[in-house]
Motif scaffolding. Structure first.
Motif, PDB file in Angstrom:
ATOM      1  N   LYS A  35      35.016  67.336  31.628  1.00  0.00           N
ATOM      2  CA  LYS A  35      33.982  68.082  32.351  1.00  0.00           C
ATOM      3  C   LYS A  35      33.531  67.331  33.594  1.00  0.00           C
ATOM      4  O   LYS A  35      33.226  67.952  34.626  1.00  0.00           O
ATOM      5  N   LEU A  36      33.481  66.016  33.530  1.00  0.00           N
ATOM      6  CA  LEU A  36      33.129  65.243  34.722  1.00  0.00           C
ATOM      7  C   LEU A  36      34.224  65.376  35.776  1.00  0.00           C
ATOM      8  O   LEU A  36      33.934  65.460  36.968  1.00  0.00           O
ATOM      9  N   SER A  37      35.479  65.427  35.340  1.00  0.00           N
ATOM     10  CA  SER A  37      36.587  65.666  36.283  1.00  0.00           C
ATOM     11  C   SER A  37      36.455  67.052  36.913  1.00  0.00           C
ATOM     12  O   SER A  37      36.724  67.222  38.109  1.00  0.00           O
ATOM     13  N   ALA A  38      36.030  68.037  36.123  1.00  0.00           N
ATOM     14  CA  ALA A  38      35.816  69.385  36.662  1.00  0.00           C
ATOM     15  C   ALA A  38      34.685  69.367  37.696  1.00  0.00           C
ATOM     16  O   ALA A  38      34.761  70.076  38.713  1.00  0.00           O
ATOM     17  N   CYS A  39      33.665  68.567  37.460  1.00  0.00           N
ATOM     18  CA  CYS A  39      32.590  68.435  38.449  1.00  0.00           C
ATOM     19  C   CYS A  39      33.134  67.814  39.726  1.00  0.00           C
ATOM     20  O   CYS A  39      32.768  68.238  40.830  1.00  0.00           O
ATOM     21  N   ALA A  40      34.000  66.827  39.609  1.00  0.00           N
ATOM     22  CA  ALA A  40      34.626  66.222  40.791  1.00  0.00           C
ATOM     23  C   ALA A  40      35.440  67.264  41.546  1.00  0.00           C
ATOM     24  O   ALA A  40      35.420  67.307  42.783  1.00  0.00           O
ATOM     25  N   ASP A  41      36.140  68.134  40.807  1.00  0.00           N
ATOM     26  CA  ASP A  41      36.885  69.224  41.453  1.00  0.00           C
ATOM     27  C   ASP A  41      35.936  70.133  42.235  1.00  0.00           C
ATOM     28  O   ASP A  41      36.243  70.551  43.350  1.00  0.00           O
ATOM     29  N   SER A  42      34.771  70.429  41.645  1.00  0.00           N
ATOM     30  CA  SER A  42      33.791  71.281  42.321  1.00  0.00           C
ATOM     31  C   SER A  42      33.269  70.621  43.592  1.00  0.00           C
ATOM     32  O   SER A  42      33.063  71.296  44.604  1.00  0.00           O
ATOM     33  N   ILE A  43      33.050  69.327  43.522  1.00  0.00           N
ATOM     34  CA  ILE A  43      32.592  68.606  44.714  1.00  0.00           C
ATOM     35  C   ILE A  43      33.631  68.740  45.821  1.00  0.00           C
ATOM     36  O   ILE A  43      33.301  69.067  46.965  1.00  0.00           O
ATOM     37  N   HIS A  44      34.888  68.504  45.474  1.00  0.00           N
ATOM     38  CA  HIS A  44      35.958  68.577  46.469  1.00  0.00           C
ATOM     39  C   HIS A  44      36.057  69.982  47.070  1.00  0.00           C
ATOM     40  O   HIS A  44      36.140  70.132  48.300  1.00  0.00           O
ATOM     41  N   GLN A  45      36.031  70.999  46.216  1.00  0.00           N
ATOM     42  CA  GLN A  45      36.105  72.383  46.703  1.00  0.00           C
ATOM     43  C   GLN A  45      34.938  72.691  47.633  1.00  0.00           C
ATOM     44  O   GLN A  45      35.106  73.336  48.676  1.00  0.00           O
ATOM     45  N   ARG A  46      33.766  72.226  47.269  1.00  0.00           N
ATOM     46  CA  ARG A  46      32.578  72.490  48.068  1.00  0.00           C
ATOM     47  C   ARG A  46      32.688  71.846  49.444  1.00  0.00           C
ATOM     48  O   ARG A  46      32.418  72.478  50.474  1.00  0.00           O
ATOM     49  N   VAL A  47      33.085  70.583  49.487  1.00  0.00           N
ATOM     50  CA  VAL A  47      33.204  69.878  50.763  1.00  0.00           C
ATOM     51  C   VAL A  47      34.248  70.555  51.648  1.00  0.00           C
ATOM     52  O   VAL A  47      34.017  70.784  52.838  1.00  0.00           O
ATOM     53  N   GLY A  97      21.801  62.161  18.741  1.00  0.00           N
ATOM     54  CA  GLY A  97      20.751  63.137  18.474  1.00  0.00           C
ATOM     55  C   GLY A  97      20.808  64.334  19.393  1.00  0.00           C
ATOM     56  O   GLY A  97      19.824  65.050  19.545  1.00  0.00           O
ATOM     57  N   GLN A  98      21.925  64.548  20.058  1.00  0.00           N
ATOM     58  CA  GLN A  98      22.118  65.684  20.946  1.00  0.00           C
ATOM     59  C   GLN A  98      23.404  66.385  20.527  1.00  0.00           C
ATOM     60  O   GLN A  98      24.390  65.721  20.228  1.00  0.00           O
ATOM     61  N   PRO A  99      23.411  67.695  20.527  1.00  0.00           N
ATOM     62  CA  PRO A  99      24.671  68.383  20.214  1.00  0.00           C
ATOM     63  C   PRO A  99      25.665  68.259  21.371  1.00  0.00           C
ATOM     64  O   PRO A  99      25.277  68.252  22.534  1.00  0.00           O
ATOM     65  N   GLN A 100      26.918  68.157  21.026  1.00  0.00           N
ATOM     66  CA  GLN A 100      27.984  68.053  22.022  1.00  0.00           C
ATOM     67  C   GLN A 100      27.965  69.266  22.945  1.00  0.00           C
ATOM     68  O   GLN A 100      28.165  69.143  24.145  1.00  0.00           O
ATOM     69  N   ALA A 101      27.703  70.445  22.376  1.00  0.00           N
ATOM     70  CA  ALA A 101      27.691  71.670  23.192  1.00  0.00           C
ATOM     71  C   ALA A 101      26.646  71.574  24.305  1.00  0.00           C
ATOM     72  O   ALA A 101      26.876  72.040  25.420  1.00  0.00           O
ATOM     73  N   HIS A 102      25.498  70.976  24.016  1.00  0.00           N
ATOM     74  CA  HIS A 102      24.438  70.830  25.027  1.00  0.00           C
ATOM     75  C   HIS A 102      24.911  69.915  26.156  1.00  0.00           C
ATOM     76  O   HIS A 102      24.738  70.226  27.338  1.00  0.00           O
ATOM     77  N   LEU A 103      25.517  68.807  25.779  1.00  0.00           N
ATOM     78  CA  LEU A 103      26.023  67.858  26.764  1.00  0.00           C
ATOM     79  C   LEU A 103      27.070  68.510  27.662  1.00  0.00           C
ATOM     80  O   LEU A 103      27.010  68.396  28.890  1.00  0.00           O
ATOM     81  N   ILE A 104      27.994  69.210  27.062  1.00  0.00           N
ATOM     82  CA  ILE A 104      29.061  69.856  27.823  1.00  0.00           C
ATOM     83  C   ILE A 104      28.495  70.971  28.694  1.00  0.00           C
ATOM     84  O   ILE A 104      28.890  71.129  29.855  1.00  0.00           O
ATOM     85  N   GLN A 105      27.540  71.740  28.182  1.00  0.00           N
ATOM     86  CA  GLN A 105      26.954  72.826  28.968  1.00  0.00           C
ATOM     87  C   GLN A 105      26.248  72.295  30.212  1.00  0.00           C
ATOM     88  O   GLN A 105      26.319  72.903  31.278  1.00  0.00           O
ATOM     89  N   LEU A 106      25.586  71.137  30.100  1.00  0.00           N
ATOM     90  CA  LEU A 106      24.943  70.547  31.277  1.00  0.00           C
ATOM     91  C   LEU A 106      25.964  70.227  32.365  1.00  0.00           C
ATOM     92  O   LEU A 106      25.726  70.491  33.545  1.00  0.00           O
ATOM     93  N   THR A 107      27.117  69.694  31.968  1.00  0.00           N
ATOM     94  CA  THR A 107      28.121  69.362  32.973  1.00  0.00           C
ATOM     95  C   THR A 107      28.776  70.614  33.549  1.00  0.00           C
ATOM     96  O   THR A 107      29.094  70.655  34.735  1.00  0.00           O
ATOM     97  N   VAL A 108      28.946  71.643  32.726  1.00  0.00           N
ATOM     98  CA  VAL A 108      29.490  72.917  33.224  1.00  0.00           C
ATOM     99  C   VAL A 108      28.507  73.527  34.226  1.00  0.00           C
ATOM    100  O   VAL A 108      28.902  74.007  35.294  1.00  0.00           O
ATOM    101  N   ASP A 109      27.212  73.484  33.889  1.00  0.00           N
ATOM    102  CA  ASP A 109      26.192  73.998  34.806  1.00  0.00           C
ATOM    103  C   ASP A 109      26.202  73.218  36.120  1.00  0.00           C
ATOM    104  O   ASP A 109      26.053  73.797  37.200  1.00  0.00           O
ATOM    105  N   ALA A 110      26.371  71.908  36.019  1.00  0.00           N
ATOM    106  CA  ALA A 110      26.394  71.082  37.233  1.00  0.00           C
ATOM    107  C   ALA A 110      27.574  71.461  38.126  1.00  0.00           C
ATOM    108  O   ALA A 110      27.405  71.614  39.336  1.00  0.00           O
ATOM    109  N   ALA A 111      28.746  71.641  37.532  1.00  0.00           N
ATOM    110  CA  ALA A 111      29.925  72.016  38.325  1.00  0.00           C
ATOM    111  C   ALA A 111      29.692  73.351  39.023  1.00  0.00           C
ATOM    112  O   ALA A 111      30.041  73.522  40.191  1.00  0.00           O
TER     113      ALA A 111
END
Length: 172
Positions: A35-47, A97-111
């Motif tokens: 998901k962090l790699s997907a965020c990097a892809d979004s940064i590149h596309q945006r720029v 103490g955090q669900p994995q789905a919550h963590l992943i959803q935050l990164t998807v939202d960021a991308a």
């Protein structure tokens, strides 16, 4: 009486560890790296989209500086994601103490927000929060990860407010 004995009660079983506990397996750490790699892809596309918007004309210096900063952050985010892939087993956290789905959803939202953000300052701060999450995850320590998640969530909320459509002026 032959049946005066109380029925034996089974000892309460300890709850099994929840598979949804974030970053509790190497696979979940690798999922975060994806998901962090997907965020990097979004940064590149945006720029690249912002640069193409100038249609071959000179890009103003402030926009060039922002683009360089974002491209540098993209590269750093990719490096940190790659480090998470390589060291996934060492980055496992036993009780976040955090669900994995919550963590992943935050990164998807960021991308997603990176692609649609309107204020460049919000985008740079959002990318910085992602870098902080990647760095915290690589420590395998609960407190820095929770702090990074909280910072990311706060920045996503700020971006959502800044990008919300304006309310029409009421006629009185």
């Amino acid at each position: 009486m032959a049946n005066d004995e109380k029925p034996k009660q089974a000892a309460p079983a300890a709850p099994p560890p929840s598979p949804a506990e974030a970053l509790s397996t190497a696979h979940q750490v690798e999922e975060l790296a994806d998901k962090l790699s997907a965020c990097a892809d979004s940064i590149h596309q945006r720029v690249m989209r912002d640069i193409r918007r100038h249609q071959g004309q000179d890009v103003p210096e402030p926009e060039q500086m922002a683009a360089r900063a974002l491209l540098n952050a993209e590269m750093e985010l990719r490096q940190r994601a790659n480090r998470l892939y390589a060291e996934a087993a060492a980055c496992v956290v036993s009780a976040l103490g955090q669900p994995q789905a919550h963590l992943i959803q935050l990164t998807v939202d960021a991308a997603d927000k990176i692609k649609r953000i309107t204020r460049i300052g919000d985008g740079i701060t959002l990318v910085a929060r992602l870098l902080g999450l990647a760095a915290a995850a690589s420590t395998g320590q609960v407190v820095p990860i929770l702090a990074a998640l909280d910072g990311l969530k706060t920045q996503l909320d700020i971006v959502a407010i800044d990008n919300a459509p304006s309310l029409p002026a009421s006629s009185a």
